[in-house]
Design an enzyme around this catalytic site. Structure first.
Site, PDB file in Angstrom:
ATOM      1  CG  ASP A   1      -2.293   0.772   1.080  1.00 25.61           C
ATOM      2  OD1 ASP A   1      -3.173   0.379   0.629  1.00 25.61           O
ATOM      3  OD2 ASP A   1      -1.960   1.936   0.480  1.00 25.61           O
TER       4      ASP A   1
ATOM      5  CG  ASP B   1       2.210   4.729  -6.319  1.00 27.69           C
ATOM      6  OD1 ASP B   1       1.459   3.720  -6.882  1.00 27.69           O
ATOM      7  OD2 ASP B   1       2.335   5.928  -6.465  1.00 27.69           O
TER       8      ASP B   1
ATOM      9  CE1 TYR C   1     -13.208   3.212  -8.622  1.00 30.05           C
ATOM     10  CE2 TYR C   1     -15.653   3.007  -9.240  1.00 30.05           C
ATOM     11  CZ  TYR C   1     -14.726   2.913  -9.068  1.00 30.05           C
ATOM     12  OH  TYR C   1     -15.153   1.367  -7.923  1.00 30.05           O
TER      13      TYR C   1
ATOM     14  CB  SER D   1     -18.302   1.816 -11.840  1.00 25.87           C
ATOM     15  OG  SER D   1     -18.727   2.053 -10.961  1.00 25.87           O
TER      16      SER D   1
END
Ligand code: NAD
Length: 250
Positions: free
Chosen positions: A34, A56, A147, A136
């Site tokens: 993370d 990252d 997104y 989504s």
């Protein structure tokens, strides 16, 4: 026997943390990745059989480092859970290129980079990739131009990996969560959105992190040994329905 090793990205909280905990319960060792080191460090310190890596996933050098650090620590990678994600919602007219890139960098580039870097190690164990997309990515909605598009691409990327890595025994599957009350969701879900989701979901509620983790861990495990290239919506039935549900309930 050496324990199986999973890498979970975005593991400091939310669905990634719940997945880490369920894998640990099932006997795995887990590399928790993370970029938010301040959240990652305390949760990793309170768990055994984990390695915390504050990297990252959108940075190719950091991704290469996390794979070599994982192999130094465990000597193997049996599962890669590409869960790290960011949500930024807004109308198409307000979606700047910077916002578009921020969303794509983590949600799409990150999945590609981690899968690419882990592929050789996964071939050695005949392991599994589990990508976390979203409802989504299955159905368009307002405010999700970046997104939703990033998540639709993750669904297809999963199938590309399944197609090419199948002959090496590596499986790739995708989980599309419905709404879960995590920090990510609560930052972009207004009360109107929450009410609309409740109306549109046959099970009439949000899901829990644990309910998502159960599906992710199944797909990562040997129990799913003949499942690859699949997209599983863990969404309370959202994707399966059309219009009229609230009226029918009434
Ligand atoms: P969250 O915000 O609680 O956790 C995401 C974690 O990912 C955070 O700890 C964050 O620091 C980390 N992260 C973000 N970008 C990163 C990067 N570039 N490198 C490394 N770490 C990074 O979110 P969550 O709700 O648990 O979401 C997990 C996944 O599930 C995401 O991919 C999200 O899009 C997806 N999802 C969530 C929901 C929901 O309602 N919560 C619905 C559909 C899909």
């Amino acid at each position: 026997m050496t324990r199986k090793c999973a890498i979970v990205t975005g593991a400091a909280r939310g669905i990634g943390l719940a997945t880490t905990d369920l894998l640990l319960e099932q006997g795995w060792q887990v590399v928790m990745v993370d970029r938010d080191a301040s959240e990652l460090t305390p949760v990793a310190e309170s768990r055994e059989r984990v390695l915390a890596l504050p990297h990252d996933v959108s940075n190719p050098q950091e991704v290469n480092r996390l794979i070599s650090q994982t192999l130094d620590w465990s000597g193997r990678i049996d599962a890669l859970v590409n869960n790290a994600g960011v949500a930024e919602f807004g109308p198409i007219a307000d979606c700047t290129f910077d916002m578009w890139r921020r969303v794509m960098e983590t949600n799409l580039d990150g999945v590609f980079l981690c899968s690419q870097a882990a592929a050789d190690a996964l071939k050695e164990t005949r392991g599994a990739i589990v990508n976390i997309a979203s409802i989504s990515g299955l159905r368009a909605s307002t405010l999700r131009v970046a997104y939703g598009t990033s998540k639709a691409a993750v669904i297809h990327l999963t199938k590309q990996y399944a197609a090419e890595l199948g002959e090496f025994g590596v499986r790739a599957n995708c989980v599309c969560p419905g709404p879960v009350r995590t920090k990510l969701a609560m930052a972009v879900h207004t009360q109107d959105i929450i009410d609309a989701y409740h109306d549109a979901i046959p099970l009439n509620r949000y899901g829990s992190e644990r309910e998502l983790a159960e599906v992710i861990c199944f797909l990562a495990s040997e129990k799913a040994s003949y499942v690859t290239g699949q997209v599983v919506a863990a969404d309370g039935g959202f994707d399966s329905t059309g219009v009229g549900l609230p009226a029918l309930r009434g």
